[in-house]
Design a protein around this motif. Structure first.
Motif, PDB file in Angstrom:
ATOM      1  N   ARG A  51     -17.061   1.580  55.855  1.00  0.00           N
ATOM      2  CA  ARG A  51     -15.896   0.717  55.608  1.00  0.00           C
ATOM      3  C   ARG A  51     -16.201  -0.716  56.016  1.00  0.00           C
ATOM      4  O   ARG A  51     -17.150  -0.980  56.749  1.00  0.00           O
ATOM      5  N   TYR A  52     -15.363  -1.605  55.572  1.00  0.00           N
ATOM      6  CA  TYR A  52     -15.467  -3.004  55.962  1.00  0.00           C
ATOM      7  C   TYR A  52     -14.561  -3.263  57.157  1.00  0.00           C
ATOM      8  O   TYR A  52     -13.537  -2.615  57.327  1.00  0.00           O
ATOM      9  N   PHE A  53     -14.974  -4.195  57.966  1.00  0.00           N
ATOM     10  CA  PHE A  53     -14.105  -4.639  59.053  1.00  0.00           C
ATOM     11  C   PHE A  53     -14.402  -6.104  59.348  1.00  0.00           C
ATOM     12  O   PHE A  53     -15.292  -6.702  58.728  1.00  0.00           O
ATOM     13  N   ALA A  54     -13.624  -6.667  60.250  1.00  0.00           N
ATOM     14  CA  ALA A  54     -13.767  -8.100  60.540  1.00  0.00           C
ATOM     15  C   ALA A  54     -13.819  -8.294  62.045  1.00  0.00           C
ATOM     16  O   ALA A  54     -13.326  -7.476  62.827  1.00  0.00           O
ATOM     17  N   MET A 201     -10.801  -6.024  63.307  1.00  0.00           N
ATOM     18  CA  MET A 201      -9.748  -5.773  62.315  1.00  0.00           C
ATOM     19  C   MET A 201     -10.233  -4.770  61.270  1.00  0.00           C
ATOM     20  O   MET A 201     -11.337  -4.914  60.737  1.00  0.00           O
ATOM     21  N   PHE A 202      -9.407  -3.778  61.019  1.00  0.00           N
ATOM     22  CA  PHE A 202      -9.749  -2.708  60.079  1.00  0.00           C
ATOM     23  C   PHE A 202      -8.584  -2.489  59.117  1.00  0.00           C
ATOM     24  O   PHE A 202      -7.419  -2.657  59.488  1.00  0.00           O
ATOM     25  N   GLU A 203      -8.913  -2.040  57.939  1.00  0.00           N
ATOM     26  CA  GLU A 203      -7.852  -1.657  57.006  1.00  0.00           C
ATOM     27  C   GLU A 203      -7.218  -0.336  57.441  1.00  0.00           C
ATOM     28  O   GLU A 203      -7.921   0.601  57.793  1.00  0.00           O
ATOM     29  N   VAL A 204      -5.902  -0.277  57.395  1.00  0.00           N
ATOM     30  CA  VAL A 204      -5.192   1.005  57.523  1.00  0.00           C
ATOM     31  C   VAL A 204      -4.809   1.471  56.121  1.00  0.00           C
ATOM     32  O   VAL A 204      -5.105   2.584  55.720  1.00  0.00           O
ATOM     33  N   LYS A 205      -4.134   0.589  55.398  1.00  0.00           N
ATOM     34  CA  LYS A 205      -3.842   0.812  53.979  1.00  0.00           C
ATOM     35  C   LYS A 205      -4.423  -0.365  53.216  1.00  0.00           C
ATOM     36  O   LYS A 205      -4.352  -1.503  53.668  1.00  0.00           O
ATOM     37  N   HIS A 206      -4.937  -0.086  52.086  1.00  0.00           N
ATOM     38  CA  HIS A 206      -5.826  -1.005  51.384  1.00  0.00           C
ATOM     39  C   HIS A 206      -5.261  -2.420  51.238  1.00  0.00           C
ATOM     40  O   HIS A 206      -4.114  -2.611  50.829  1.00  0.00           O
ATOM     41  N   LEU A 207      -6.102  -3.375  51.581  1.00  0.00           N
ATOM     42  CA  LEU A 207      -5.786  -4.785  51.347  1.00  0.00           C
ATOM     43  C   LEU A 207      -6.603  -5.236  50.139  1.00  0.00           C
ATOM     44  O   LEU A 207      -7.839  -5.109  50.147  1.00  0.00           O
ATOM     45  N   ASN A 208      -5.921  -5.750  49.180  1.00  0.00           N
ATOM     46  CA  ASN A 208      -6.638  -6.234  48.001  1.00  0.00           C
ATOM     47  C   ASN A 208      -7.636  -7.318  48.376  1.00  0.00           C
ATOM     48  O   ASN A 208      -7.321  -8.230  49.125  1.00  0.00           O
ATOM     49  N   TRP A 209      -8.817  -7.181  47.901  1.00  0.00           N
ATOM     50  CA  TRP A 209      -9.901  -8.145  48.100  1.00  0.00           C
ATOM     51  C   TRP A 209     -10.444  -8.165  49.520  1.00  0.00           C
ATOM     52  O   TRP A 209     -11.208  -9.046  49.880  1.00  0.00           O
ATOM     53  N   PHE A 210     -10.059  -7.208  50.337  1.00  0.00           N
ATOM     54  CA  PHE A 210     -10.615  -7.168  51.684  1.00  0.00           C
ATOM     55  C   PHE A 210     -12.123  -6.949  51.613  1.00  0.00           C
ATOM     56  O   PHE A 210     -12.884  -7.527  52.392  1.00  0.00           O
ATOM     57  N   GLU A 211     -12.541  -6.124  50.672  1.00  0.00           N
ATOM     58  CA  GLU A 211     -13.973  -5.852  50.541  1.00  0.00           C
ATOM     59  C   GLU A 211     -14.723  -7.072  50.020  1.00  0.00           C
ATOM     60  O   GLU A 211     -15.947  -7.120  50.047  1.00  0.00           O
ATOM     61  N   HIS A 212     -13.989  -8.058  49.547  1.00  0.00           N
ATOM     62  CA  HIS A 212     -14.586  -9.294  49.050  1.00  0.00           C
ATOM     63  C   HIS A 212     -14.574 -10.380  50.111  1.00  0.00           C
ATOM     64  O   HIS A 212     -15.595 -10.944  50.464  1.00  0.00           O
ATOM     65  N   TRP A 245      -7.392  -4.841  66.823  1.00  0.00           N
ATOM     66  CA  TRP A 245      -7.700  -4.549  68.220  1.00  0.00           C
ATOM     67  C   TRP A 245      -7.921  -5.892  68.904  1.00  0.00           C
ATOM     68  O   TRP A 245      -8.942  -6.543  68.670  1.00  0.00           O
ATOM     69  N   SER A 246      -7.000  -6.263  69.718  1.00  0.00           N
ATOM     70  CA  SER A 246      -7.034  -7.609  70.283  1.00  0.00           C
ATOM     71  C   SER A 246      -7.302  -7.538  71.787  1.00  0.00           C
ATOM     72  O   SER A 246      -6.445  -7.109  72.557  1.00  0.00           O
ATOM     73  N   TRP A 247      -8.475  -7.969  72.150  1.00  0.00           N
ATOM     74  CA  TRP A 247      -8.812  -8.046  73.576  1.00  0.00           C
ATOM     75  C   TRP A 247      -8.720  -9.501  73.996  1.00  0.00           C
ATOM     76  O   TRP A 247      -9.156 -10.402  73.264  1.00  0.00           O
ATOM     77  N   ASP A 389      -2.404   2.613  63.147  1.00  0.00           N
ATOM     78  CA  ASP A 389      -3.825   2.624  63.499  1.00  0.00           C
ATOM     79  C   ASP A 389      -4.657   3.121  62.333  1.00  0.00           C
ATOM     80  O   ASP A 389      -4.234   4.017  61.591  1.00  0.00           O
ATOM     81  N   THR A 390      -5.862   2.577  62.235  1.00  0.00           N
ATOM     82  CA  THR A 390      -6.769   3.085  61.222  1.00  0.00           C
ATOM     83  C   THR A 390      -7.381   4.397  61.702  1.00  0.00           C
ATOM     84  O   THR A 390      -7.422   4.690  62.893  1.00  0.00           O
ATOM     85  N   LYS A 391      -7.842   5.179  60.748  1.00  0.00           N
ATOM     86  CA  LYS A 391      -8.430   6.481  61.075  1.00  0.00           C
ATOM     87  C   LYS A 391      -9.897   6.459  60.683  1.00  0.00           C
ATOM     88  O   LYS A 391     -10.251   6.041  59.587  1.00  0.00           O
TER      89      LYS A 391
END
Lengths: 392, 448
Positions: A51-54, A201-212, A245-247, A389-391
């Motif tokens: 998966r993608y994350f930020a 930051m992770f997708e829980v439910k799809h964000l359009n263009w997140f993979e872009h 996830w904010s530290w 939360d993402t799984k």
């Protein structure tokens, strides 16, 4: 001759009869049973999907945080750590990373890591151009380690330091600071910075263009309803949802948890503790946060404008007034604010630290600052069962 | 021909003799070792199996402790081929859990199955008015580890006219100010004598004229160790006689009648006939029923309240067994803020007295509810607002009423905090969403 033939024939017939109706011998003994088949594979959680994350990293400044808007987190063996790819290593046996903010190196995390390139994500570049990211998972948990070195920048006021005092209330009795008709209290809210921070930051439910475009698709994507002309962090679709996830070095680190939040596109949420009266598309997970705002203000509203007439801390320490309170100020240390007895320059934290609860406390986290370098480690259940939360 | 017959006979006889007396063949060779067994089937996660179907009941209230509406029995099934009806709730498996935020995510979060349930009035006690709650909706979902519920119902104003006057039985609102304590200053009479009321103090008074009303006094009374019962026995009671020194009548707090909006869900371990009567009586204290409680009776109870539990976002987890209704192990999400014997609150807001009464409505920035534990300080009787005329209605501005919350909000823990809950009230409709682990591993919970 004929007689002989008869006898032979009779003998043959007798043998045939014996073959037909004679008794068979007993069956042989039963052979030794075959060996036991191999044990079936034990149940194991499915391998998480790639998966993608930020990632975002801040150095005591909200106006300057750098990040990697799109990283690729892989769980298979087909990829190697490189560039924007972080391999999440499967842990075997009982050894798991200790989430203590101390880099256990390859003994804890294995020899794989990715030095991620960071770039300016908001107004200014905080010069933190790289962060080392490690990831691992086991049957139940997923672990991350993010490590970065701070860079001083005098122009932006950034220093290499463990920033533990983001904002404070400072008592200021100078009459010149009082604007007639607006303030009845003599407190100034002094912003020292925005803590040191790291966010995943992770997708829980799809964000359009997140993979872009990664998390950049959520920057100022909201359309303000409360204050026309402003915008805010939001997903573009109301149904999309992003786990955050904010530290932060002082409002979450003392609790041993990251501040678990999420972002969606459901719009601004009224919040009386925010000076503007609302929060943006970033919301806290269900439960109590790692800190609460130490803010009291009285205001009047005219249209979309709020006029604050009283503005001061809500709490102080038991030894106040006559001390300089420092972070963390825990909820069991506070007492009610009293308006008398203060001396000029004395200060009170603007946040009170609390122990988080419920889904807000899903992420165990610890950070340590050592010689200019932060090491922050995270641990969370792969599946919390919470919709915020993402799984994995 | 005879010859052939003879030969045939001889052969037959020979064959018969061989069969009768011939030796058996030798025993065969021992068989070879069998082939290795097949590899066992892969393990599986029992959590991935759907939970067993079960029955449940739920009850809702509108700002009252005793007017209960709800559904006596509903069937919860995990069979995806079933269809949701007014009696059957179909829980679907979800890959992304519903967001527990009190906002109705509808089909997108909960799936297409939705049970619309008419609510009926459940209280058997005579004289209790029906709040006529309506439009019940229940949704459910589950995954490997958790089960999720959403309940919705609608409030409405119920105000029948009695003798030409409207009597409000129920109104539309969040009703999150549970058992609010109220106070107003009762100044001395015009002649300077104590404005004392001896009525309604039977519980704590030896006075023969204290009447039969058992609610609490309208005066602050003083304990008198020499107080005697009529028959001369000493008692731990409150002496209201205007002796020397006279009782302090200045500060007294009474509980404002009414309750909070509530949702209580009941899951029996075994759905014996009439289990609801036992559960409702034990939990709500109905007096008109006297059902027999089986020895193995067990019901898990998830209680949500707009005042008691909503601020901490958990339900109050209880259970009912042969020993009666009791909370699960752990800390409650609230504590009562009242000392009945003294007619005093235990705590007040840090900024009390008069945190609200001294400010006009426009300036009332600090909501008393919820009063969290870190905002609470021990009650002090000093400094509360006083009106000009304590006997005048508050609406005339001559009397100042002061208020404190009847509960202090804390943080619940242990098995008592098993059920995450979030709720929203919007336009007369409550949406309450719940999440709990399917297996809590606590003996005081049912397992799904």
């Amino acid at each position: 001759m004929k007689k002989l033939m008869m006898l032979i024939l009779s003998g043959l017939v007798a043998i045939l009869l014996l073959q037909v109706i004679g008794c068979e011998g007993n069956a042989g003994n039963r052979g030794i049973p075959g060996g036991q088949g191999d044990t079936g594979d034990p149940y194991s959680q499915p391998i998480p999907e790639n998966r993608y994350f930020a990632l975002a990293v801040g150095n005591n400044s909200a106006a300057a945080h750098n990040g990697a808007p799109k990283l690729y987190l892989v769980f298979d063996t087909l990829h190697a750590n490189a560039g924007d790819t972080v391999v999440c290593r499967r842990l075997t046996g009982s050894n798991v990373p200790e989430v203590d903010g101390i880099d256990g190196g390859s003994a804890e995390w294995g020899d794989k890591f990715t030095d991620v390139v960071l770039r300016k994500a908001v107004l200014y570049d905080n010069k933190i151009n790289t962060a080392r990211v490690r990831a691992a998972y086991d049957q139940n948990y997923i672990y991350f380690q993010v490590k970065w070195t701070e860079v001083a920048d005098s122009a932006l006021g950034l220093a290499v330091a463990e920033d533990l005092y983001p904002t404070k209330w400072v008592f200021d009795s100078l009459p010149s600071t009082i604007v007639s008709g607006q303030r009845t209290e003599y407190w100034s809210r002094v912003v020292m910075g925005d803590e040191d921070r790291v966010m995943l930051m992770f997708e829980v439910k799809h964000l359009n263009w997140f993979e872009h475009d990664g998390c950049l698709v959520t920057c100022h994507a909201g359309t303000a309803t409360t204050l026309p002309g402003t915008n805010y962090h939001s997903t573009k679709s109301a149904k999309a949802r992003m786990d955050i996830w904010s530290w932060s070095s002082i409002t979450s680190n003392p609790t041993g948890y990251a501040n678990d939040k999420y972002m969606d596109g459901t719009g601004q949420i009224p919040n009386e503790f925010e000076p503007l009266g609302y929060s943006d598309g970033i919301k806290g997970d269900i439960g109590r946060a790692t800190s609460m705002t130490n803010l009291f203000f009285v205001y009047t509203t005219s249209g979309s404008t709020r006029t604050i007439s009283a503005y001061h801390p809500l709490y102080q320490t038991a030894t106040d007034p006559d001390s300089i309170a420092t972070y963390p100020l825990w909820d069991w240390q506070i007492t009610t604010y009293t308006a008398t007895g203060w001396r000029q320059g004395f200060a009170v934290p603007t946040f009170v630290t609390t122990v988080p609860t419920l889904s807000r406390a899903d992420i165990i986290s610890s950070g340590k600052f050592d010689n200019g370098t932060w090491t922050v480690e995270f641990k969370r259940l792969r599946a919390t069962g919470n919709g915020d939360d993402t799984k994995f | 021909m005879r010859k052939w017959s003879f030969i045939l006979f001889c052969l037959t006889a020979l064959a018969g003799l061989i069969v009768l007396v011939g030796c058996e063949g030798d025993t065969g060779l021992t068989g070879g070792q069998g082939a290795k067994g097949r590899r066992g089937t892969a393990g599986y996660d029992p959590d991935q199996l759907p939970p067993a179907d079960r029955v449940f009941a739920f009850a809702v209230t509108n700002a009252t402790e005793n007017a209960i509406s709800g559904k006596r029995q509903a069937y919860l099934t995990f069979d995806s081929t079933a269809k949701a009806t007014r009696d059957t709730v179909v829980a679907g498996r979800v890959s992304v859990p519903p967001l527990i935020d009190g906002l109705d995510g509808e089909e997108y979060e909960w799936g297409a199955q939705k049970s619309k349930m008419p609510l009926s009035f459940l209280n058997p006690d005579p004289g209790v008015a029906d709040c006529k709650l309506k439009n019940g909706v229940v949704r459910a979902a589950y995954d490997d580890d958790n089960i999720y519920f959403q309940f919705q119902w609608q409030e409405q104003r119920v105000a029948p006219k009695i003798n030409g006057e409207e009597v409000v039985v129920a109104d539309v609102g969040e009703s999150k100010e549970l058992n609010q304590l109220s106070f107003f200053y009762r100044g001395p009479r015009a002649d300077g004598s104590a404005n004392m009321t001896l009525r309604r103090v039977k519980l704590f008074s030896c006075q023969p004229d204290s009447g039969t009303d058992t609610s609490y006094a309208l005066v602050r009374v003083t304990y008198h160790p020499l107080c005697l019962y009529n028959d001369g026995d000493t008692c731990g009671c409150w002496d209201l006689r205007p002796t020397n020194p006279p009782p302090d009548i200045s500060y007294l707090w009474v509980l404002k009648p009414g309750g909070e909006d509530r949702l209580v869900v009941f899951f029996p371990d075994e759905a014996a006939t009439g289990w609801q009567d036992v559960a409702f009586k034990q939990f709500f204290g109905f007096t008109s029923t006297n059902p027999e409680m089986p020895s193995n009776f067990f019901v898990d109870v998830w209680g949500w309240g707009a005042a008691r539990t909503m601020p901490v976002e958990v339900a109050d987890d209880w259970n009912i067994s042969a020993a009666g209704a009791k909370p699960d192990l752990g800390q409650a999400p609230y504590i009562d803020n009242y000392i009945p014997a003294d007619s005093f609150p235990r705590y007040m807001n840090r900024r009390d007295p008069n945190v609200r009464t001294s400010e006009s409505a426009a300036k009332s920035t600090a909501a008393i509810y919820p009063l969290r534990y870190f905002d609470a300080v021990p009650y002090s009787r000093v400094g509360w607002a006083e009106g000009i005329d304590s006997t005048a209605p508050a609406a005339r501005g001559l009397r100042v009423d002061c208020y404190l919350p009847g509960i202090i909000t804390t943080v619940s823990s242990g098995s008592r905090a098993d059920v995450y809950t979030a709720a929203r009230f919007d336009n007369g409709v409550w949406t309450v969403e719940m999440k709990r682990a399917r297996r809590t591993h606590n003996g005081d919970d049912v397992q799904f």
